[in-house]
Motif scaffolding. Structure first.
Motif, PDB file in Angstrom:
ATOM      1  N   GLY A 382      44.156  30.241  32.167  1.00 37.82           N
ATOM      2  CA  GLY A 382      44.690  31.346  31.384  1.00 37.82           C
ATOM      3  C   GLY A 382      46.015  30.963  30.751  1.00 37.82           C
ATOM      4  N   GLY A 535      36.402  43.410  37.967  1.00 45.34           N
ATOM      5  CA  GLY A 535      36.714  43.185  36.570  1.00 45.34           C
ATOM      6  C   GLY A 535      36.857  44.502  35.833  1.00 45.34           C
ATOM      7  N   GLU A 543      41.359  47.039  35.948  1.00 47.43           N
ATOM      8  CA  GLU A 543      40.131  46.510  36.530  1.00 47.43           C
ATOM      9  C   GLU A 543      39.604  47.397  37.662  1.00 47.43           C
ATOM     10  OE1 GLU A 543      40.390  41.764  36.027  1.00 47.43           O
ATOM     11  OE2 GLU A 543      42.037  42.629  37.193  1.00 47.43           O
ATOM     12  N   LEU A 571      39.301  44.555  28.017  1.00 47.85           N
ATOM     13  CA  LEU A 571      39.224  43.121  28.290  1.00 47.85           C
ATOM     14  C   LEU A 571      37.810  42.594  28.083  1.00 47.85           C
ATOM     15  CD1 LEU A 571      41.519  42.788  31.446  1.00 47.85           C
ATOM     16  CD2 LEU A 571      42.123  42.771  29.016  1.00 47.85           C
ATOM     17  N   TYR A 577      37.513  36.407  28.837  1.00 47.48           N
ATOM     18  CA  TYR A 577      37.423  37.315  29.983  1.00 47.48           C
ATOM     19  C   TYR A 577      35.983  37.747  30.232  1.00 47.48           C
ATOM     20  CZ  TYR A 577      38.497  41.165  33.148  1.00 47.48           C
ATOM     21  OH  TYR A 577      38.559  42.005  34.236  1.00 47.48           O
ATOM     22  N   PRO A 592      38.727  36.893  37.066  1.00 41.88           N
ATOM     23  CA  PRO A 592      38.652  36.598  35.628  1.00 41.88           C
ATOM     24  C   PRO A 592      40.030  36.635  34.980  1.00 41.88           C
ATOM     25  CG  PRO A 592      38.053  38.883  36.026  1.00 41.88           C
ATOM     26  CD  PRO A 592      38.289  38.271  37.382  1.00 41.88           C
ATOM     27  N   TRP A 593      40.196  35.798  33.942  1.00 42.85           N
ATOM     28  CA  TRP A 593      41.441  35.749  33.175  1.00 42.85           C
ATOM     29  C   TRP A 593      41.125  35.872  31.686  1.00 42.85           C
ATOM     30  CZ3 TRP A 593      45.821  36.133  35.753  1.00 42.85           C
ATOM     31  CH2 TRP A 593      45.856  35.715  37.098  1.00 42.85           C
ATOM     32  N   PRO A 594      41.922  36.641  30.944  1.00 36.88           N
ATOM     33  CA  PRO A 594      41.743  36.700  29.487  1.00 36.88           C
ATOM     34  C   PRO A 594      42.370  35.481  28.818  1.00 36.88           C
ATOM     35  CG  PRO A 594      43.563  38.099  30.119  1.00 36.88           C
ATOM     36  CD  PRO A 594      42.993  37.541  31.410  1.00 36.88           C
TER      37      PRO A 594
END
Length: 618
Positions: A382, A535, A543, A571, A577, A592-594
């Motif tokens: 990320g 998420g 989330e 997201l 993501y 999860p990462w955007p």
């Protein structure tokens, strides 16, 4: 990307009812909204600074809907697949469907739990709800759930018979859509059955892609291949016989296309041992390799020989886009893979790369770079240091030069490393938890021990000799931009692993404060303590988390009760993501990462550059 509805959710709080909804990636950042309770508008002026509303007059008997201001000029979401008037209502154009307030801060989703079966030696085998994934299985703009059922005799690389793995499709309301039985020739265990749920053919409905074999039964009862074939050897491993990649219809579970699986098994001994452990280390995911449409990722091996295959599912057919093989002129990529992968556009060309642990495979199936720092058990990709351009990778290592490394995602340049690689650093976490330091903070350690590498800033400054004592997962839960920690208290294998919780770092006391304990639920995947899925599933950009109940008779979908004055597009419309939710179930689950930094002092993120696909324009 998916054409989604508003994802409207209303949760009771101590101060009323918190109503949250999605701002879609195709909509203006300042789009206004009105909120309606029982048909009457409750806000005085359009809501433009957030996508939530705390209604002090709301009760659990209320119903809510939202409508964008000036809809018709501002397009966007799908409204349960119906146009104004088709359902016989007088709902105004753009008005979401009404939702009821949850009775609790969670929604209980009933499951069709499999009955116990008799094991190989006459023992009773039970099932528990394990990893899950989400996708719009029915094409109505709402995310549905694909749930994996793991038998009690599932195991890792030890000898022994394993019972069948089952996959179920459910609507978010709990309607059971189908059941797929992977059969006796797909071994049950944490490394054997990763699955990818995504709309791979662009028809507005998600499919399921998973490795199958002779004896797999689809959701309509049709058996793939030879129903009587059993390739299990005396030790319980499946080291011969055909393997397939099958794409199943998300709404019916019907097998739509089946092809010989790639990466192929080949010689079992090429992968690092000859008894069947390292040949059967699989990962899966979805990636936008051409920058436009998603492809299926299936991988095999990461300790020595390493292979990745990209597949396209178009017009009802499966074709391979490319195959990457470390033994085909790519020796430096051997042994660099992780127990998970990540997909991200690391070089800014609009196309996804596959971050495969300590190496990266370019969108065209060629090697982008290999660091040579070796295999690891956790992986985070990320924008963790917003003072730098591009993305970064934080990774602990099982062995090699570093205990954990922080690198430039595009080039592999080491930004800083910690530890000397003398011990197996099995866990690592990174998140912006402390406003006293720019960017995210990172920490790593050895599981189930006090052997940690301390806590570090994104710039590589050691800020604490101690390692943060939560090292598994993260979640955006409260009203600020910091990420909270999502973990569990491990009760033991006999107790069904552990009970999850959310804790928040208090920078003033330098201690963690418990925000939520998920009593009545259980975590998954032994000491890793992961939920079925976590998420941005509903509501605004914050989330949600899905845990199984103690008896696996239901899932519990928890949503935040906290109001926020921050506004971000959902997201789910950030491709990095969204594809992270698709690979979360593979191997050792990771948060999860955007593609952009979320944290204190963050810049306004770029507007998603996406087009929405629906059942009408696929």
């Amino acid at each position: 990307m998916e054409s989604l509805d508003r994802g409207l959710v209303a949760v009771p709080t101590d101060d009323g009812v918190l109503v949250r909804w999605r701002l879609l990636g195709t909509e203006p950042a300042d789009l206004g909204f009105h909120v309606f309770r029982d048909g009457d508008r409750v806000n005085n002026k359009p809501i433009t600074e957030s996508t939530n509303f705390l209604d002090p007059e709301g009760t659990i008997d209320s119903t809510y809907a939202v409508r964008p201001v000036g809809v018709g000029r501002a397009g966007g979401g799908k409204h349960n697949g119906r146009k104004h008037g088709e359902d016989g209502s007088d709902r105004k154009p753009g008005m979401s469907e009404s939702v009821e307030v949850w009775d609790e801060q969670y929604k209980e989703i009933p499951l069709n739990k499999p009955d116990p079966i008799e094991g190989e030696d006459g023992e009773t085998i039970t099932y528990h709800a394990n990893d899950a994934s989400v996708g719009d299985l029915t094409g109505n703009g709402t995310l549905d759930i694909v749930q994996k059922w793991t038998p009690s005799d599932a195991g890792d690389n030890l000898p022994g018979h394993r019972s069948d793995v089952l996959l179920d499709g459910y609507t978010i309301e709990g309607e059971h859509l189908w059941r797929i039985n992977l059969g006796q020739n797909i071994r049950a265990g944490p490394h054997y059955t990763p699955f990818a749920v995504y709309d791979f053919d662009g028809d507005g409905r998600a499919e399921l892609a998973v490795r199958t074999s002779d004896g797999t039964t689809d959701g309509t009862g049709t058996i793939i291949g030879d129903p009587d074939a059993d390739y299990t050897n005396e030790d319980g491993f499946v080291l011969e016989g055909p393997e397939y990649l099958t794409v199943f219809d998300g709404e019916t579970g019907e097998a739509l296309a089946t092809a010989d699986f790639e990466p192929a098994r080949g010689d079992v001994c090429d992968w690092g041992d000859c008894y069947g452990n390292r040949v059967d280390r699989f990962l899966a995911g979805a990636a936008y390799l051409d920058g436009e449409r998603p492809s299926i990722l299936m991988t095999r091996g990461y300790y020595e020989k390493t292979m990745l295959a990209a597949w396209d599912f178009r017009d009802g057919e499966l074709t391979t886009r490319w195959i990457f093989d470390s033994t085909d002129g790519n020796q430096e990529y051997e042994g660099q893979g992780n127990h998970q992968l990540a997909t991200a556009d690391v070089d800014g060309d609009g196309k996804d790369e596959i971050v495969y642990g300590a190496c990266v495979i370019d969108h065209d199936g060629t090697g982008l770079y290999s660091t040579g720092w070796h295999h690891g058990d956790a992986l985070h990709v990320g924008d963790f240091d917003p003072s730098r351009d591009g993305l970064e990778v934080f990774q602990p290592h099982e062995y090699g030069e570093y205990g954990a490394s922080f690198r430039d995602a595009e080039t592999g340049e080491l930004l800083w490393g910690i530890g000397d690689g003398s011990s197996d650093v099995g866990r690592g976490m990174i998140a912006d938890i402390d406003p006293n330091y720019d960017g995210a903070e990172a920490w790593a350690g050895v599981p189930l021990s006090d052997d940690g590498l301390g806590t570090w800033s994104a710039s590589g400054e050691q800020i604490n000799e101690n390692t943060v004592n939560s090292i598994n997962f993260g979640i955006w839960w409260t009203g600020d931009l910091h990420r909270e920690l999502l973990d569990h208290d491990f009760l033991g294998w006999e107790e069904g692993y552990g009970v999850g919780w959310i804790k928040k770092w208090n920078p003033e006391t330098e201690e963690f404060e418990l925000l939520k304990s998920f009593e009545g639920t259980r975590s998954n995947n032994s000491s890793k303590g992961t939920p079925c899925l976590s998420g941005d599933i509903l509501g605004d950009w914050r989330e949600e988390v899905i845990w199984r109940t103690e008896d696996s008779e239901a899932l519990r979908l928890y949503a935040t009760p906290y109001e926020t004055d921050h506004r971000l597009h959902t997201l789910l419309h950030d491709p990095q993501y969204r594809t992270a939710l698709a690979w979360q179930n593979a191997g050792y689950n990771q948060p999860p990462w955007p593609s952009y930094f979320i944290g204190h002092g963050m810049d306004d993120p770029p507007k998603p550059d996406i087009e929405l696909v629906s059942t009408n324009n696929g």
